[in-house]
Design a protein around this motif. Sequence first.
Motif, mmCIF file in Angstrom:
data_model
loop_
_atom_site.group_PDB
_atom_site.id
_atom_site.type_symbol
_atom_site.label_atom_id
_atom_site.label_comp_id
_atom_site.label_asym_id
_atom_site.label_seq_id
_atom_site.Cartn_x
_atom_site.Cartn_y
_atom_site.Cartn_z
ATOM 1 N N ARG A 151 0.846 -1.184 0.000
ATOM 2 C CA ARG A 151 0.000 0.000 0.000
ATOM 3 C C ARG A 151 0.885 1.239 0.000
ATOM 4 N N ASP A 152 2.037 1.119 -0.662
ATOM 5 C CA ASP A 152 2.934 2.271 -0.651
ATOM 6 C C ASP A 152 2.307 3.489 -1.309
ATOM 7 N N PHE A 153 1.377 3.264 -2.244
ATOM 8 C CA PHE A 153 0.700 4.399 -2.868
ATOM 9 C C PHE A 153 -0.157 5.149 -1.858
ATOM 10 N N ALA A 154 -0.751 4.418 -0.908
ATOM 11 C CA ALA A 154 -1.534 5.060 0.150
ATOM 12 C C ALA A 154 -0.621 5.791 1.123
ATOM 13 N N VAL A 155 0.528 5.187 1.415
ATOM 14 C CA VAL A 155 1.517 5.848 2.270
ATOM 15 C C VAL A 155 2.000 7.128 1.603
ATOM 16 N N GLU A 156 2.269 7.032 0.300
ATOM 17 C CA GLU A 156 2.772 8.198 -0.423
ATOM 18 C C GLU A 156 1.755 9.333 -0.419
ATOM 19 N N THR A 204 3.595 1.784 10.076
ATOM 20 C CA THR A 204 3.742 0.761 11.110
ATOM 21 C C THR A 204 2.981 -0.500 10.742
ATOM 22 N N MET A 205 1.800 -0.333 10.158
ATOM 23 C CA MET A 205 0.996 -1.485 9.745
ATOM 24 C C MET A 205 1.725 -2.334 8.706
ATOM 25 N N LEU A 206 2.445 -1.678 7.806
ATOM 26 C CA LEU A 206 3.082 -2.393 6.701
ATOM 27 C C LEU A 206 4.470 -2.939 7.023
ATOM 28 N N LYS A 207 5.146 -2.383 8.007
ATOM 29 C CA LYS A 207 6.592 -2.579 8.117
ATOM 30 C C LYS A 207 7.011 -4.020 8.371
ATOM 31 N N GLY A 208 6.146 -4.851 8.960
ATOM 32 C CA GLY A 208 6.561 -6.212 9.290
ATOM 33 C C GLY A 208 5.813 -7.290 8.531
ATOM 34 N N LEU A 209 5.122 -6.921 7.440
ATOM 35 C CA LEU A 209 4.266 -7.895 6.757
ATOM 36 C C LEU A 209 5.039 -8.697 5.719
ATOM 37 N N PRO A 210 4.991 -10.032 5.815
ATOM 38 C CA PRO A 210 5.560 -10.849 4.741
ATOM 39 C C PRO A 210 4.614 -10.833 3.536
ATOM 40 N N LEU A 211 5.139 -11.127 2.361
ATOM 41 C CA LEU A 211 4.286 -11.220 1.182
ATOM 42 C C LEU A 211 3.413 -12.469 1.270
ATOM 43 N N ALA A 212 2.109 -12.450 0.880
ATOM 44 C CA ALA A 212 1.545 -11.319 0.156
ATOM 45 C C ALA A 212 0.526 -10.640 1.063
ATOM 46 N N TYR A 213 -0.777 -10.844 0.833
ATOM 47 C CA TYR A 213 -1.795 -10.145 1.604
ATOM 48 C C TYR A 213 -1.871 -10.684 3.029
ATOM 49 N N ASN A 214 -2.074 -9.789 3.977
ATOM 50 C CA ASN A 214 -2.331 -10.128 5.371
ATOM 51 C C ASN A 214 -3.509 -9.289 5.863
ATOM 52 N N LYS A 215 -4.258 -9.824 6.813
ATOM 53 C CA LYS A 215 -5.445 -9.135 7.302
ATOM 54 C C LYS A 215 -5.115 -7.798 7.941
ATOM 55 N N ASP A 216 -3.851 -7.646 8.381
ATOM 56 C CA ASP A 216 -3.438 -6.348 8.924
ATOM 57 C C ASP A 216 -3.793 -5.210 7.974
ATOM 58 N N MET A 217 -3.767 -5.518 6.676
ATOM 59 C CA MET A 217 -3.921 -4.472 5.674
ATOM 60 C C MET A 217 -5.327 -3.885 5.630
ATOM 61 N N GLN A 218 -6.263 -4.523 6.324
ATOM 62 C CA GLN A 218 -7.583 -3.906 6.481
ATOM 63 C C GLN A 218 -7.467 -2.581 7.221
ATOM 64 N N GLU A 219 -6.396 -2.440 8.007
ATOM 65 C CA GLU A 219 -6.188 -1.223 8.785
ATOM 66 C C GLU A 219 -5.721 -0.043 7.941
#
Length: 462
Positions: A232-237, A308-323
């Motif tokens: 979600r780097d585009f959202a971070v950007e 912070t939500m993205l920094k520790g996520l392994p590939l690919a999708y994780n439920k954390d990304m709902q945040e």
Amino acid sequence: MAKLWSGRFQKETDRLVDDFHSSISFDSRLYKYDITGSMAHAGMLGRMGIITREEADTIINGLQEILTDIEAGRVEFSVAAEDIHMNVEQLLIERIGAVGKKLHTARSRNDQVALDVRMYLRDEIDAVRRLLAELIGTLLDLAEQNQDVVMPGYTHLQRAQPVTLAHHLLAYCQMFGRDMDRMRDCRRRVNVMPLGAGALAGTTFPLDREFVARELGFDAVTENSLDAVSDRDFAVEFTAAAALVMMHLSRFCEEIILWSSAEFGFIELDDAYSTGSSMMPQKKNPDVAELIRGKSGRVFGDLTALLTMLKGLPLAYNKDMQEDKEALFDAVDTVKKCLIIFKPMVATMRVKKENMARAARGGFTNATDLADYLVQRGIPFREAHEIVGRTVAYCLERDKSLDDLSLEEFRRFSDAIDEDVYEAISIARCVAARNVTGGPAPEAVQKAIRAARERLDKNSSC
């Protein structure tokens, strides 16, 4: 209600899990993008023969009816259906029957949500850029109206050198112009289509991803299925760019708050953009400016939350990304609200020109010009600096300004000083003499306003 993914499970999820897991309370705002993306996907499935064209038409018509009903307020979303994607699909199946179950062929909620967020953010970037353009236009109007208003420029919040209010306002035009550029640049990376990446590894079906991209107005398709659904780097950007907008607004608000105080007395805010005290009847508070300044922290927090939500996520999708959504939505809403209210607040403020001019004449803002005067008479700058420093100390001891000194007093410090010193250190001359590109001289400011308008017209059209 049975979950659309419940085939593997032997029991229903706990109600607490349903509530905790559900995102419909906030991702419902994506309904238009979810439905539009689904219509393009269904059209592509029919075009490629993955489903029949008749089935595709039935699905598209059903989705259009759902969109119409949602916008008319006739749809109540279900927490049990978890998110906007499953809510729309469930409604579609209820309305058109088994053919609705074919819509999700060759896609996952992972690439579906990535698509929805990109489409949503694309529109919101355009909206933010329009608001920035309107604000810059307002500031340019104010600059044109206040080209002759002299005020002190500051460093360390100490009076430094005289400038004009127009020059000061143009500084913020530059900042907000760069914000527009960042938003435009961010949009280019947002406008890449992820649909077709599936859950993480694409699909065995013969998709025409480029067709869907064209239908939905994307410039390109993602080149790696893992990347398409897992970042979600585009959202971070975007949120980083929004944080910079808020930082610039906050700095401007800080100055407005200072300027509207009795200690500065440079401006008065319009009653429509001020508030009073519940206890002290004389108060007129710059609450709008203060609240914008405070809200900058929200967007900074949204940026930190996404990173912070993205920094520790392994590939690919994780439920954390709902945040990602609540932080992104909050950043979008906050920056838009602040830009909307800031523009009329600054447009309606009353400039107290005499107070600004009086302040510019104090604090030895012409001291550098006296040093420059000495340099022009052959004195090395470091010596001139020391001479003027001693002259200022002399004035402070006697409660005088440089303008108050007699020629005899001036010559106590340097024989190079002559009658023309008074013209050289007049405040008007101090401003007018700085006729370099980017300087505060009237001619330079007029050029800067014209250039800024040309740049704004160009940026607004792309």
